[in-house]
Motif scaffolding. Structure first.
Motif, PDB file in Angstrom:
ATOM      1  N   PHE A   1       0.855  -1.188   0.000  1.00 32.70           N
ATOM      2  CA  PHE A   1       0.000   0.000   0.000  1.00 32.70           C
ATOM      3  C   PHE A   1       0.893   1.242   0.000  1.00 32.70           C
ATOM      4  CE2 PHE A   1      -2.733  -3.220   1.950  1.00 32.70           C
ATOM      5  CZ  PHE A   1      -3.955  -2.994   1.316  1.00 32.70           C
ATOM      6  N   TRP A   2       0.464   2.279  -0.740  1.00 27.56           N
ATOM      7  CA  TRP A   2       1.259   3.501  -0.889  1.00 27.56           C
ATOM      8  C   TRP A   2       0.323   4.701  -0.874  1.00 27.56           C
ATOM      9  CZ3 TRP A   2       6.238   5.006  -0.973  1.00 27.56           C
ATOM     10  CH2 TRP A   2       6.601   6.187  -1.620  1.00 27.56           C
ATOM     11  N   TRP A   3       0.569   5.635   0.072  1.00 26.75           N
ATOM     12  CA  TRP A   3      -0.190   6.900   0.093  1.00 26.75           C
ATOM     13  C   TRP A   3       0.807   8.005   0.399  1.00 26.75           C
ATOM     14  CZ3 TRP A   3      -4.822   8.465   3.736  1.00 26.75           C
ATOM     15  CH2 TRP A   3      -5.542   9.499   3.116  1.00 26.75           C
ATOM     16  N   GLN A   4       1.115   8.800  -0.606  1.00 26.13           N
ATOM     17  CA  GLN A   4       2.213   9.750  -0.529  1.00 26.13           C
ATOM     18  C   GLN A   4       2.023  10.777  -1.635  1.00 26.13           C
ATOM     19  OE1 GLN A   4       4.946  10.142  -2.775  1.00 26.13           O
ATOM     20  NE2 GLN A   4       6.223  11.411  -1.466  1.00 26.13           N
ATOM     21  N   GLY A   5       2.905  11.749  -1.721  1.00 25.73           N
ATOM     22  CA  GLY A   5       2.883  12.699  -2.826  1.00 25.73           C
ATOM     23  C   GLY A   5       2.916  14.152  -2.419  1.00 25.73           C
ATOM     24  N   ASP A   6       2.672  14.441  -1.134  1.00 27.43           N
ATOM     25  CA  ASP A   6       2.568  15.848  -0.731  1.00 27.43           C
ATOM     26  C   ASP A   6       3.866  16.610  -0.966  1.00 27.43           C
ATOM     27  OD1 ASP A   6       0.932  17.960   0.932  1.00 27.43           O
ATOM     28  OD2 ASP A   6       2.954  17.946   1.771  1.00 27.43           O
ATOM     29  N   LYS A   7       4.984  16.090  -0.499  1.00 29.21           N
ATOM     30  CA  LYS A   7       6.235  16.844  -0.582  1.00 29.21           C
ATOM     31  C   LYS A   7       6.707  17.020  -2.019  1.00 29.21           C
ATOM     32  CE  LYS A   7      10.855  17.174   1.464  1.00 29.21           C
ATOM     33  NZ  LYS A   7      11.899  16.482   2.257  1.00 29.21           N
ATOM     34  N   ASP A   8       6.360  16.085  -2.905  1.00 32.00           N
ATOM     35  CA  ASP A   8       6.763  16.209  -4.310  1.00 32.00           C
ATOM     36  C   ASP A   8       6.063  17.376  -5.000  1.00 32.00           C
ATOM     37  OD1 ASP A   8       8.354  13.495  -5.156  1.00 32.00           O
ATOM     38  OD2 ASP A   8       6.887  13.106  -3.580  1.00 32.00           O
TER      39      ASP A   8
ATOM     40  N   GLY B   1      -5.949  13.662  -1.260  1.00 29.77           N
ATOM     41  CA  GLY B   1      -7.377  13.904  -1.129  1.00 29.77           C
ATOM     42  C   GLY B   1      -7.851  15.231  -1.670  1.00 29.77           C
ATOM     43  N   GLN B   2      -6.997  16.247  -1.652  1.00 30.95           N
ATOM     44  CA  GLN B   2      -7.444  17.572  -2.075  1.00 30.95           C
ATOM     45  C   GLN B   2      -7.386  17.772  -3.585  1.00 30.95           C
ATOM     46  OE1 GLN B   2      -4.578  16.937  -0.576  1.00 30.95           O
ATOM     47  NE2 GLN B   2      -2.906  18.145  -1.438  1.00 30.95           N
ATOM     48  N   THR B   3      -6.702  16.892  -4.318  1.00 31.65           N
ATOM     49  CA  THR B   3      -6.472  17.122  -5.744  1.00 31.65           C
ATOM     50  C   THR B   3      -7.585  16.519  -6.577  1.00 31.65           C
ATOM     51  OG1 THR B   3      -4.100  16.985  -5.285  1.00 31.65           O
ATOM     52  CG2 THR B   3      -4.774  17.011  -7.583  1.00 31.65           C
ATOM     53  N   GLU B   4      -8.253  17.365  -7.336  1.00 29.70           N
ATOM     54  CA  GLU B   4      -9.394  16.960  -8.151  1.00 29.70           C
ATOM     55  C   GLU B   4      -8.960  16.753  -9.591  1.00 29.70           C
ATOM     56  OE1 GLU B   4     -14.010  18.502  -8.850  1.00 29.70           O
ATOM     57  OE2 GLU B   4     -12.552  19.716  -7.728  1.00 29.70           O
ATOM     58  N   ARG B   5      -9.628  15.844 -10.276  1.00 25.77           N
ATOM     59  CA  ARG B   5      -9.347  15.646 -11.699  1.00 25.77           C
ATOM     60  C   ARG B   5      -9.430  16.985 -12.428  1.00 25.77           C
ATOM     61  NH1 ARG B   5      -9.776  10.071 -13.163  1.00 25.77           N
ATOM     62  NH2 ARG B   5     -10.884   8.828 -11.595  1.00 25.77           N
ATOM     63  N   GLY B   6      -8.480  17.212 -13.320  1.00 26.52           N
ATOM     64  CA  GLY B   6      -8.437  18.460 -14.060  1.00 26.52           C
ATOM     65  C   GLY B   6      -7.558  19.509 -13.418  1.00 26.52           C
ATOM     66  N   ALA B   7      -6.991  19.215 -12.240  1.00 30.40           N
ATOM     67  CA  ALA B   7      -6.105  20.176 -11.579  1.00 30.40           C
ATOM     68  C   ALA B   7      -4.877  20.419 -12.445  1.00 30.40           C
ATOM     69  CB  ALA B   7      -5.696  19.653 -10.207  1.00 30.40           C
ATOM     70  N   ASP B   8      -4.334  21.633 -12.355  1.00 27.64           N
ATOM     71  CA  ASP B   8      -3.136  21.946 -13.118  1.00 27.64           C
ATOM     72  C   ASP B   8      -1.941  22.038 -12.176  1.00 27.64           C
ATOM     73  OD1 ASP B   8      -3.611  24.287 -11.768  1.00 27.64           O
ATOM     74  OD2 ASP B   8      -4.109  25.469 -13.554  1.00 27.64           O
ATOM     75  N   GLY B   9      -0.808  22.472 -12.703  1.00 28.35           N
ATOM     76  CA  GLY B   9       0.388  22.634 -11.893  1.00 28.35           C
ATOM     77  C   GLY B   9       0.937  21.302 -11.399  1.00 28.35           C
TER      78      GLY B   9
ATOM     79  N   ASP C   1       0.319  19.722  -8.666  1.00 31.71           N
ATOM     80  CA  ASP C   1      -0.712  18.836  -8.122  1.00 31.71           C
ATOM     81  C   ASP C   1      -1.335  17.985  -9.225  1.00 31.71           C
ATOM     82  OD1 ASP C   1      -0.446  21.290  -6.381  1.00 31.71           O
ATOM     83  OD2 ASP C   1      -1.728  20.081  -5.089  1.00 31.71           O
ATOM     84  N   GLY C   2      -1.623  18.624 -10.356  1.00 34.68           N
ATOM     85  CA  GLY C   2      -2.204  17.894 -11.469  1.00 34.68           C
ATOM     86  C   GLY C   2      -1.246  16.877 -12.059  1.00 34.68           C
ATOM     87  N   LEU C   3       0.041  17.221 -12.112  1.00 35.65           N
ATOM     88  CA  LEU C   3       1.040  16.281 -12.629  1.00 35.65           C
ATOM     89  C   LEU C   3       1.104  15.023 -11.769  1.00 35.65           C
ATOM     90  CD1 LEU C   3       3.944  18.768 -13.479  1.00 35.65           C
ATOM     91  CD2 LEU C   3       2.592  17.453 -15.127  1.00 35.65           C
ATOM     92  N   ILE C   4       1.073  15.203 -10.457  1.00 40.24           N
ATOM     93  CA  ILE C   4       1.164  14.048  -9.560  1.00 40.24           C
ATOM     94  C   ILE C   4      -0.103  13.204  -9.636  1.00 40.24           C
ATOM     95  CG2 ILE C   4       1.298  13.379  -7.125  1.00 40.24           C
ATOM     96  CD1 ILE C   4       3.199  15.786  -6.750  1.00 40.24           C
ATOM     97  N   LEU C   5      -1.263  13.853  -9.681  1.00 41.33           N
ATOM     98  CA  LEU C   5      -2.505  13.095  -9.817  1.00 41.33           C
ATOM     99  C   LEU C   5      -2.501  12.293 -11.112  1.00 41.33           C
ATOM    100  CD1 LEU C   5      -5.378  12.335  -8.969  1.00 41.33           C
ATOM    101  CD2 LEU C   5      -6.175  14.415 -10.111  1.00 41.33           C
ATOM    102  N   ASP C   6      -2.102  12.926 -12.207  1.00 44.08           N
ATOM    103  CA  ASP C   6      -2.064  12.230 -13.496  1.00 44.08           C
ATOM    104  C   ASP C   6      -1.116  11.037 -13.437  1.00 44.08           C
ATOM    105  OD1 ASP C   6      -2.673  12.127 -16.448  1.00 44.08           O
ATOM    106  OD2 ASP C   6      -0.501  12.403 -16.540  1.00 44.08           O
ATOM    107  N   ALA C   7       0.024  11.204 -12.766  1.00 47.84           N
ATOM    108  CA  ALA C   7       0.984  10.104 -12.647  1.00 47.84           C
ATOM    109  C   ALA C   7       0.391   8.942 -11.863  1.00 47.84           C
ATOM    110  CB  ALA C   7       2.255  10.605 -11.971  1.00 47.84           C
ATOM    111  N   MET C   8      -0.321   9.255 -10.787  1.00 46.79           N
ATOM    112  CA  MET C   8      -0.919   8.200  -9.969  1.00 46.79           C
ATOM    113  C   MET C   8      -2.014   7.461 -10.726  1.00 46.79           C
ATOM    114  SD  MET C   8      -1.139  10.069  -6.251  1.00 46.79           S
ATOM    115  CE  MET C   8       0.309  10.191  -5.181  1.00 46.79           C
ATOM    116  N   LEU C   9      -2.835   8.197 -11.455  1.00 44.19           N
ATOM    117  CA  LEU C   9      -3.885   7.554 -12.241  1.00 44.19           C
ATOM    118  C   LEU C   9      -3.301   6.747 -13.395  1.00 44.19           C
ATOM    119  CD1 LEU C   9      -6.483  10.479 -12.378  1.00 44.19           C
ATOM    120  CD2 LEU C   9      -6.545   8.463 -10.894  1.00 44.19           C
TER     121      LEU C   9
END
Length: 495
Positions: free
Chosen positions: A217-224, A262-270, A272-280
């Motif tokens: 299990f992995w839940w991370q990404g804030d500092k990046d 949890g705070q990053t929604e689909r369609g986010a930019d910057g 935050d959006g890069l990390i969400l896209d990578a995770m998905l």
């Protein structure tokens, strides 16, 4: 977007609630199923327990009536006697300290996703389960947790450190000045501390008889989020992390479940959006990595969050940690189910003729098992027979999926035996992981006897050509194949 959010929330509400845990312990005759929980403060857990204000666990369970499996009829926190939680925490390569070492229950002032994860796994798995959490807060995948094999790279005129390089970055063309930290130092420390727990497993799971690393299990990404180079590199680093963890723990088919911030929604930019896209992108069903199909799942956490952000620990809202934990637990159970459907007895689409069977034999008082690929045979027809022995710490199911002899030689009968806990001098002196006894001493060798029993049974059915019996294996399994060649060479056509 609204349709997606409604679908995600609907799935959360519609799932059948877990029953209250019973008091029964797990079957300690089975190897402990170990699930490693890694990341940073998201995984660490800051959900508040005490208090009647909205956002605490007590309010969620005892006022709102949520998560009923956590509270017994007397209003006390339930205990799962089939799941243990060990949380070890340390900075860098330090020795660390044990924060939790108990059967799964609500204990202390704060919780993380492990509570809900453990209840889902305990409900679905008959074997004993160990949640092994090895993590600390404020760590990035692009620097502190960078996995082995990661190479340095250039971005905007700076060179960024590869694994075990220091410092974090330096102006390209200049000489780096190392500091007291290197890329991947937290990764190395977290893995070392987890291994230390596994090396003394009987202390942390009394009565246990060996273990298998069954998932991550992995839940991370804030500092990046705060370093653009790390955000842009997140997908590559995440893919390597998944592969390195599986290699490190000799669990090539172990499922991997991660959750987004949890705070990053689909369609986010910057960033935050890069990390969400990578995770998905690594999700096995909807991502862009075909090798992760049916073995990696990404939980989209935004609809599950109750406010706040990862850098403020979601305001300590316990429901966020429970909701994400439930989703991660369900995802892991689903990945396990898919693997079982692939490897357990089932008929193929080929007219119901080809089959994969899990068969059992009693050998000197022990139940031994193997997965067997059986090709379609006409009455009286005999087929070649191949034995395929997994490596130390591996499984028959994993070797079936990853070696796949039956895909290349579908006309052969292929047997994937399952090993027993086996000591090795260097890597597993206490014999916690499954393998093969390659040494031949004065007494009977249990695995040679296993081979004899399987071969006698299959030949006795009249479906094996006794002149076409072969053996192969990986690592420890390859060593056992050599033992077979020396001790049973007259029964083998080739190895």
């Amino acid at each position: 977007m609204l349709a997606c959010l409604a679908l995600c929330l609907g799935a959360t509400v519609a799932d059948d609630p877990l029953p209250d845990p019973d008091d029964r312990p797990a079957d300690l005759g089975k190897p402990v199923q170990v699930y490693l929980m890694l990341g940073q403060s998201n995984m660490l857990g800051f959900g508040k327990v005490a208090g009647r204000n909205d956002g605490t666990l007590e309010h969620a369970t005892k006022v709102k009536g949520l998560y009923p499996y956590l509270v017994d009829e007397d209003g006390e926190w339930t205990i799962r006697n089939d799941v243990r939680l060990v949380h070890v925490q340390g900075s860098g390569l330090g020795g660390g300290r044990i924060l939790h070492d108990e059967f799964l229950t609500v204990k202390g002032a704060r919780i993380g996703p492990e509570i809900a994860v453990g209840h889902h796994l305990g409900h679905a798995i008959e074997a004993p389960v160990l949640l092994l959490k090895s993590c600390i807060g404020n760590r990035s995948l692009g620097w502190d947790l960078l996995p082995p094999g990661s190479e340095g790279y250039e971005f905007n005129g700076n060179t960024h450190a590869g694994y075990r390089e220091s410092p974090l970055s330096w102006k390209t063309g200049t000489r780096p000045q190392p500091i007291g930290w290197y890329a991947g130092m937290q990764y190395d420390g977290d893995i070392a501390r987890a291994r230390k727990v596994l090396d003394s497993l009987a202390t942390h799971y009394p009565g246990s008889r060996g273990y298998e690393v069954a998932g991550f299990f992995w839940w991370q990404g804030d500092k990046d989020r705060y370093v653009e180079a790390h955000a842009r590199r997140y997908e590559e680093n995440l893919v390597r992390l998944i592969g390195e963890l599986r290699r490190e723990f000799e669990a090539p088919d172990a499922p991997f479940v991660l959750a987004t911030l949890g705070q990053t929604e689909r369609g986010a930019d910057g960033n935050d959006g890069l990390i969400l896209d990578a995770m998905l992108a690594v999700d096995g069903d909807r991502g862009r990595h075909p090798d992760f199909k049916d073995n990696v799942a990404t939980v989209y956490a935004h609809p599950l969050s109750r406010g706040g952000a990862s850098n403020s620990h979601y305001g300590g809202h316990a429901e966020t940690y429970l909701n994400v934990g439930e989703a991660m637990g369900r995802a892991m159970v689903e990945l396990r189910s898919r693997a079982s459907r692939e490897a357990e007895p089932e008929r193929s689409r080929n007219g119901g003729k080809t089959s994969v069977e899990r068969e059992r034999w009693e050998v000197d008082g022990f139940e031994r098992t193997a997965l067997i690929h059986l090709p379609p045979l006409t009455p009286g027809e005999q087929a070649p027979l191949v034995f395929a022995w997994h490596g130390h710490g591996g499984t028959a199911r994993g070797f079936f999926r990853n070696l796949g002899i039956q895909k290349h030689w579908p006309e052969a009968i292929v047997v994937y035996p399952q090993g027993l806990p086996t000591r090795t001098k260097l890597t597993d002196p206490e014999g916690r992981r499954s393998g093969w006894a390659s040494d031949v001493g004065d007494g009977p060798n249990r695995d040679l006897r296993f081979f004899d029993v399987m071969l006698e049974d299959l030949v006795g059915r009249g479906i094996v050509d006794p002149e076409l019996v072969y053996s192969t294996g990986h690592s420890n399994g390859g060593g056992f194949t050599y033992t077979l060649l020396m001790e049973r060479g007259n029964r083998l056509g080739a190895v």
